[in-house]
Design a protein around this motif. Structure first.
Motif, PDB file in Angstrom:
ATOM      1  N   UNK A  87       0.813  -1.205   0.000  1.00 49.62           N
ATOM      2  CA  UNK A  87       0.000   0.000   0.000  1.00 49.62           C
ATOM      3  C   UNK A  87       0.847   1.255   0.000  1.00 49.62           C
ATOM      4  N   UNK A  88       0.358   2.261  -0.724  1.00 53.46           N
ATOM      5  CA  UNK A  88       0.977   3.580  -0.762  1.00 53.46           C
ATOM      6  C   UNK A  88       0.556   4.277   0.526  1.00 53.46           C
ATOM      7  N   UNK A  89       1.511   4.894   1.215  1.00 55.00           N
ATOM      8  CA  UNK A  89       1.214   5.531   2.499  1.00 55.00           C
ATOM      9  C   UNK A  89       0.145   6.610   2.340  1.00 55.00           C
ATOM     10  N   UNK A  90      -0.784   6.663   3.299  1.00 53.67           N
ATOM     11  CA  UNK A  90      -1.847   7.657   3.311  1.00 53.67           C
ATOM     12  C   UNK A  90      -1.276   9.017   3.695  1.00 53.67           C
ATOM     13  N   UNK A  91      -1.953  10.045   3.276  1.00 51.24           N
ATOM     14  CA  UNK A  91      -1.539  11.406   3.605  1.00 51.24           C
ATOM     15  C   UNK A  91      -1.608  11.627   5.107  1.00 51.24           C
ATOM     16  N   UNK A 130      -7.623   2.928   6.051  1.00 52.82           N
ATOM     17  CA  UNK A 130      -6.720   2.026   5.356  1.00 52.82           C
ATOM     18  C   UNK A 130      -6.629   2.502   3.903  1.00 52.82           C
ATOM     19  N   UNK A 131      -5.432   2.663   3.373  1.00 56.70           N
ATOM     20  CA  UNK A 131      -5.317   3.141   1.988  1.00 56.70           C
ATOM     21  C   UNK A 131      -5.855   2.099   1.001  1.00 56.70           C
ATOM     22  N   UNK A 132      -6.396   2.583  -0.099  1.00 55.06           N
ATOM     23  CA  UNK A 132      -6.902   1.677  -1.120  1.00 55.06           C
ATOM     24  C   UNK A 132      -6.042   1.694  -2.371  1.00 55.06           C
ATOM     25  N   UNK A 133      -5.059   2.597  -2.443  1.00 50.80           N
ATOM     26  CA  UNK A 133      -4.140   2.641  -3.577  1.00 50.80           C
ATOM     27  C   UNK A 133      -2.896   1.858  -3.195  1.00 50.80           C
TER      28      UNK A 133
END
Length: 94
Positions: free
Chosen positions: A14-18, A34-37
């Motif tokens: 997962x790409x870290x969330x902002x 939870x990030x979805x990208x």
């Protein structure tokens, strides 16, 4: 150590969330979703799955959107990954 997915499975990281919102509000750890990208780290070979021929449409390095509650989380060498079936991937982000 490497992860090599089988059949129609895909390994995602997962790409870290902002940490802050667009308006500048800093989010606490519990407030983040939870990030979805995610970025694809490994792709299975496809083949026959449940009696149907499965062709893999994604490749390593693609950024994708996943279903919110899909997959199995694993931690390997201190890095968290998610293993999902290809049909749990909703879209490729370009």
């Amino acid at each position: 150590m490497n992860i090599k997915p089988l059949a129609d499975r895909v390994v995602l990281q997962f790409v870290e969330a902002e940490e802050t919102t667009k308006s500048g509000i800093i989010l606490a750890g519990a407030a983040k979703e939870k990030p979805q990208v995610a970025e694809i780290k490994a792709v299975g070979p496809g083949g026959v799955v449940d009696g149907k021929e499965v062709q893999m449409y994604v490749k390593v390095g693609d950024k994708v959107l996943t279903s919110k509650y899909a997959g199995t989380e694993v931690k390997l060498d201190g890095v968290e990954y998610m293993i999902v079936r290809q049909n749990d991937i909703l879209a490729i982000v370009e």
